[in-house]
Design a protein around this motif. Structure first.
Motif, PDB file in Angstrom:
ATOM      1  N   TYR A  21       0.831  -1.217   0.000  1.00 14.50           N
ATOM      2  CA  TYR A  21       0.000   0.000   0.000  1.00 14.50           C
ATOM      3  C   TYR A  21       0.856   1.254   0.000  1.00 14.50           C
ATOM      4  CZ  TYR A  21      -3.095  -3.802   0.972  1.00 14.50           C
ATOM      5  OH  TYR A  21      -3.739  -5.010   0.876  1.00 14.50           O
ATOM      6  N   SER A  22       1.806   1.338   0.926  1.00 20.48           N
ATOM      7  CA  SER A  22       2.653   2.539   0.993  1.00 20.48           C
ATOM      8  C   SER A  22       3.867   2.427   0.077  1.00 20.48           C
ATOM      9  CB  SER A  22       3.155   2.755   2.431  1.00 20.48           C
ATOM     10  OG  SER A  22       4.140   1.792   2.754  1.00 20.48           O
ATOM     11  N   LYS A  23       4.249   1.207  -0.271  1.00 18.88           N
ATOM     12  CA  LYS A  23       5.491   0.930  -1.039  1.00 18.88           C
ATOM     13  C   LYS A  23       6.728   1.368  -0.238  1.00 18.88           C
ATOM     14  CE  LYS A  23       3.026   0.260  -4.927  1.00 18.88           C
ATOM     15  NZ  LYS A  23       2.258  -0.964  -4.894  1.00 18.88           N
ATOM     16  N   PHE A  24       6.570   1.602   1.035  1.00 21.73           N
ATOM     17  CA  PHE A  24       7.670   2.079   1.885  1.00 21.73           C
ATOM     18  C   PHE A  24       8.163   0.910   2.730  1.00 21.73           C
ATOM     19  CE2 PHE A  24       9.667   4.369   5.375  1.00 21.73           C
ATOM     20  CZ  PHE A  24      10.223   5.478   4.755  1.00 21.73           C
ATOM     21  N   LYS A  25       9.245   0.292   2.253  1.00 27.59           N
ATOM     22  CA  LYS A  25       9.771  -0.890   2.937  1.00 27.59           C
ATOM     23  C   LYS A  25      10.725  -0.482   4.052  1.00 27.59           C
ATOM     24  CE  LYS A  25       9.356  -4.016  -0.920  1.00 27.59           C
ATOM     25  NZ  LYS A  25       9.887  -5.229  -1.467  1.00 27.59           N
ATOM     26  N   VAL A  26      10.654  -1.173   5.175  1.00 29.71           N
ATOM     27  CA  VAL A  26      11.536  -0.880   6.309  1.00 29.71           C
ATOM     28  C   VAL A  26      12.031  -2.202   6.899  1.00 29.71           C
ATOM     29  CG1 VAL A  26      11.778   0.379   8.499  1.00 29.71           C
ATOM     30  CG2 VAL A  26      10.058   1.128   6.845  1.00 29.71           C
ATOM     31  N   GLY A  27      13.289  -2.196   7.322  1.00 29.14           N
ATOM     32  CA  GLY A  27      13.849  -3.354   8.028  1.00 29.14           C
ATOM     33  C   GLY A  27      14.481  -2.856   9.316  1.00 29.14           C
ATOM     34  N   CYS A  41      10.558  -6.722   9.780  1.00 26.05           N
ATOM     35  CA  CYS A  41      10.252  -5.806   8.673  1.00 26.05           C
ATOM     36  C   CYS A  41       8.815  -5.355   8.866  1.00 26.05           C
ATOM     37  CB  CYS A  41      10.425  -6.509   7.325  1.00 26.05           C
ATOM     38  SG  CYS A  41       9.380  -7.951   7.125  1.00 26.05           S
ATOM     39  N   ASN A  42       8.431  -4.303   8.173  1.00 26.43           N
ATOM     40  CA  ASN A  42       7.037  -3.865   8.295  1.00 26.43           C
ATOM     41  C   ASN A  42       6.132  -4.788   7.492  1.00 26.43           C
ATOM     42  OD1 ASN A  42       8.266  -2.698   5.966  1.00 26.43           O
ATOM     43  ND2 ASN A  42       6.738  -1.098   5.849  1.00 26.43           N
ATOM     44  N   PHE A  43       4.928  -4.965   7.973  1.00 22.99           N
ATOM     45  CA  PHE A  43       3.934  -5.704   7.184  1.00 22.99           C
ATOM     46  C   PHE A  43       2.584  -5.021   7.317  1.00 22.99           C
ATOM     47  CE2 PHE A  43       1.990  -8.424  10.554  1.00 22.99           C
ATOM     48  CZ  PHE A  43       2.995  -8.431  11.524  1.00 22.99           C
ATOM     49  N   GLU A  44       2.043  -4.689   6.149  1.00 22.35           N
ATOM     50  CA  GLU A  44       0.827  -3.880   6.083  1.00 22.35           C
ATOM     51  C   GLU A  44      -0.407  -4.770   5.943  1.00 22.35           C
ATOM     52  OE1 GLU A  44       1.730  -1.062   2.940  1.00 22.35           O
ATOM     53  OE2 GLU A  44       3.113   0.007   4.267  1.00 22.35           O
ATOM     54  N   ASN A  45      -1.559  -4.117   5.999  1.00 24.28           N
ATOM     55  CA  ASN A  45      -2.823  -4.843   5.898  1.00 24.28           C
ATOM     56  C   ASN A  45      -3.825  -3.999   5.110  1.00 24.28           C
ATOM     57  OD1 ASN A  45      -5.614  -5.806   7.086  1.00 24.28           O
ATOM     58  ND2 ASN A  45      -4.123  -7.369   7.551  1.00 24.28           N
ATOM     59  N   LEU A  50      -3.912  -1.710  10.856  1.00 25.02           N
ATOM     60  CA  LEU A  50      -3.337  -2.924  11.445  1.00 25.02           C
ATOM     61  C   LEU A  50      -1.867  -3.103  11.092  1.00 25.02           C
ATOM     62  CD1 LEU A  50      -6.268  -5.453  10.915  1.00 25.02           C
ATOM     63  CD2 LEU A  50      -5.740  -4.063  12.913  1.00 25.02           C
ATOM     64  N   THR A  51      -1.320  -2.185  10.322  1.00 29.10           N
ATOM     65  CA  THR A  51       0.090  -2.264   9.918  1.00 29.10           C
ATOM     66  C   THR A  51       1.019  -2.370  11.132  1.00 29.10           C
ATOM     67  OG1 THR A  51      -0.223  -1.096   7.853  1.00 29.10           O
ATOM     68  CG2 THR A  51       1.941  -0.860   8.874  1.00 29.10           C
ATOM     69  N   ILE A  52       2.018  -3.223  11.007  1.00 33.18           N
ATOM     70  CA  ILE A  52       3.031  -3.363  12.058  1.00 33.18           C
ATOM     71  C   ILE A  52       4.346  -2.832  11.501  1.00 33.18           C
ATOM     72  CG2 ILE A  52       4.317  -4.994  13.519  1.00 33.18           C
ATOM     73  CD1 ILE A  52       1.386  -4.941  14.307  1.00 33.18           C
ATOM     74  N   CYS A  53       4.979  -1.932  12.257  1.00 31.33           N
ATOM     75  CA  CYS A  53       6.268  -1.371  11.842  1.00 31.33           C
ATOM     76  C   CYS A  53       7.387  -2.396  12.023  1.00 31.33           C
ATOM     77  CB  CYS A  53       6.615  -0.149  12.688  1.00 31.33           C
ATOM     78  SG  CYS A  53       5.570   1.278  12.387  1.00 31.33           S
ATOM     79  N   ALA A  54       8.455  -2.185  11.270  1.00 30.94           N
ATOM     80  CA  ALA A  54       9.616  -3.068  11.316  1.00 30.94           C
ATOM     81  C   ALA A  54      10.203  -3.171  12.733  1.00 30.94           C
ATOM     82  CB  ALA A  54      10.675  -2.545  10.355  1.00 30.94           C
ATOM     83  N   GLU A  55      10.269  -2.038  13.431  1.00 31.22           N
ATOM     84  CA  GLU A  55      10.885  -2.027  14.770  1.00 31.22           C
ATOM     85  C   GLU A  55      10.108  -2.894  15.734  1.00 31.22           C
ATOM     86  OE1 GLU A  55      10.068   0.438  12.806  1.00 31.22           O
ATOM     87  OE2 GLU A  55      11.176   2.284  13.205  1.00 31.22           O
ATOM     88  N   ARG A  56       8.757  -2.749  15.691  1.00 30.57           N
ATOM     89  CA  ARG A  56       7.943  -3.535  16.630  1.00 30.57           C
ATOM     90  C   ARG A  56       7.971  -5.012  16.271  1.00 30.57           C
ATOM     91  NH1 ARG A  56       2.549  -0.641  16.737  1.00 30.57           N
ATOM     92  NH2 ARG A  56       3.519   0.691  15.172  1.00 30.57           N
ATOM     93  N   CYS A  83      15.074   6.919   8.065  1.00 30.16           N
ATOM     94  CA  CYS A  83      13.818   6.406   8.610  1.00 30.16           C
ATOM     95  C   CYS A  83      13.886   6.411  10.135  1.00 30.16           C
ATOM     96  CB  CYS A  83      13.528   5.009   8.071  1.00 30.16           C
ATOM     97  SG  CYS A  83      11.924   4.402   8.611  1.00 30.16           S
ATOM     98  N   TYR A  84      13.472   7.520  10.730  1.00 30.84           N
ATOM     99  CA  TYR A  84      13.404   7.597  12.196  1.00 30.84           C
ATOM    100  C   TYR A  84      12.226   6.765  12.673  1.00 30.84           C
ATOM    101  CZ  TYR A  84      16.880  11.256  12.708  1.00 30.84           C
ATOM    102  OH  TYR A  84      18.055  11.943  12.727  1.00 30.84           O
ATOM    103  N   PRO A  85      12.337   6.127  13.834  1.00 35.41           N
ATOM    104  CA  PRO A  85      11.194   5.340  14.333  1.00 35.41           C
ATOM    105  C   PRO A  85       9.993   6.235  14.621  1.00 35.41           C
ATOM    106  CG  PRO A  85      12.932   5.475  16.004  1.00 35.41           C
ATOM    107  CD  PRO A  85      13.487   6.074  14.746  1.00 35.41           C
ATOM    108  N   CYS A  86       8.802   5.738  14.319  1.00 30.89           N
ATOM    109  CA  CYS A  86       7.586   6.522  14.585  1.00 30.89           C
ATOM    110  C   CYS A  86       7.386   6.632  16.100  1.00 30.89           C
ATOM    111  CB  CYS A  86       6.375   5.869  13.918  1.00 30.89           C
ATOM    112  SG  CYS A  86       5.775   4.398  14.770  1.00 30.89           S
ATOM    113  N   GLY A  87       6.472   7.489  16.503  1.00 25.37           N
ATOM    114  CA  GLY A  87       6.236   7.731  17.933  1.00 25.37           C
ATOM    115  C   GLY A  87       5.859   6.470  18.693  1.00 25.37           C
TER     116      GLY A  87
END
Ligand code: THU
Length: 127
Positions: A21-27, A41-45, A50-56, A83-87
């Motif tokens: 969806y975002s095409k924004f890949k993160v590891g 890695c991030n995985f979207e829905n 429901l998207t989960i960020c790579a860090e989490r 790519c700074y971690p989100c809040g």
């Protein structure tokens, strides 16, 4: 551990990101207090929230193997901006840090840039 190595692991993880969806890949790759590494890695829905960020995702991988203290996290995204971690991820990182002290390792044009979680999330919430 050499942060170049940690960043390379984050890079490999970003290749498995599911971001249609975002095409924004993160590891991301976390380094635990006993020098073990765990990636995510991030995985979207289709239901975007429901998207989960790579860090989490990386933290979840560490937790399931019994890790509780993380010394550093490398975050990589194949984009021009750092790519700074989100809040939300900053707060989750805080939970598994040593008193909000954790190296956040990012790649920038000049090379590797390291900041501390206590700069990115001053006075993080701890019960
Ligand atoms: N994303 C992460 O994986 N980590 C962050 O710290 C920022 C955002 C992901 C979530 C979503 O899949 C995509 O990047 C765009 O927001």
């Amino acid at each position: 551990m050499d942060y170049n190595e940690l960043l390379n692991k984050a890079k490999s993880a970003s290749e498995h990101a599911y971001a249609p969806y975002s095409k924004f890949k993160v590891g991301a790759c976390v380094l635990t207090e006993d020098d073990k590494t765990y990636c995510g890695c991030n995985f979207e829905n289709s239901s975007f929230g429901l998207t989960i960020c790579a860090e989490r995702n990386a933290i979840g991988s560490a937790i399931v193997y019994g890790a509780r203290k993380i010394k550093a996290v490398a975050i990589y995204s194949p984009n021009t901006k750092l790519c700074y971690p989100c809040g939300a991820c900053r707060q989750v990182l805080c939970e598994f840090s040593d008193n909000n002290n954790m190296d956040i390792v990012l790649e920038c044009d000049e090379g590797i840039c390291v900041q501390n979680l206590n700069e990115l999330l001053p006075k993080g919430f701890i019960l």
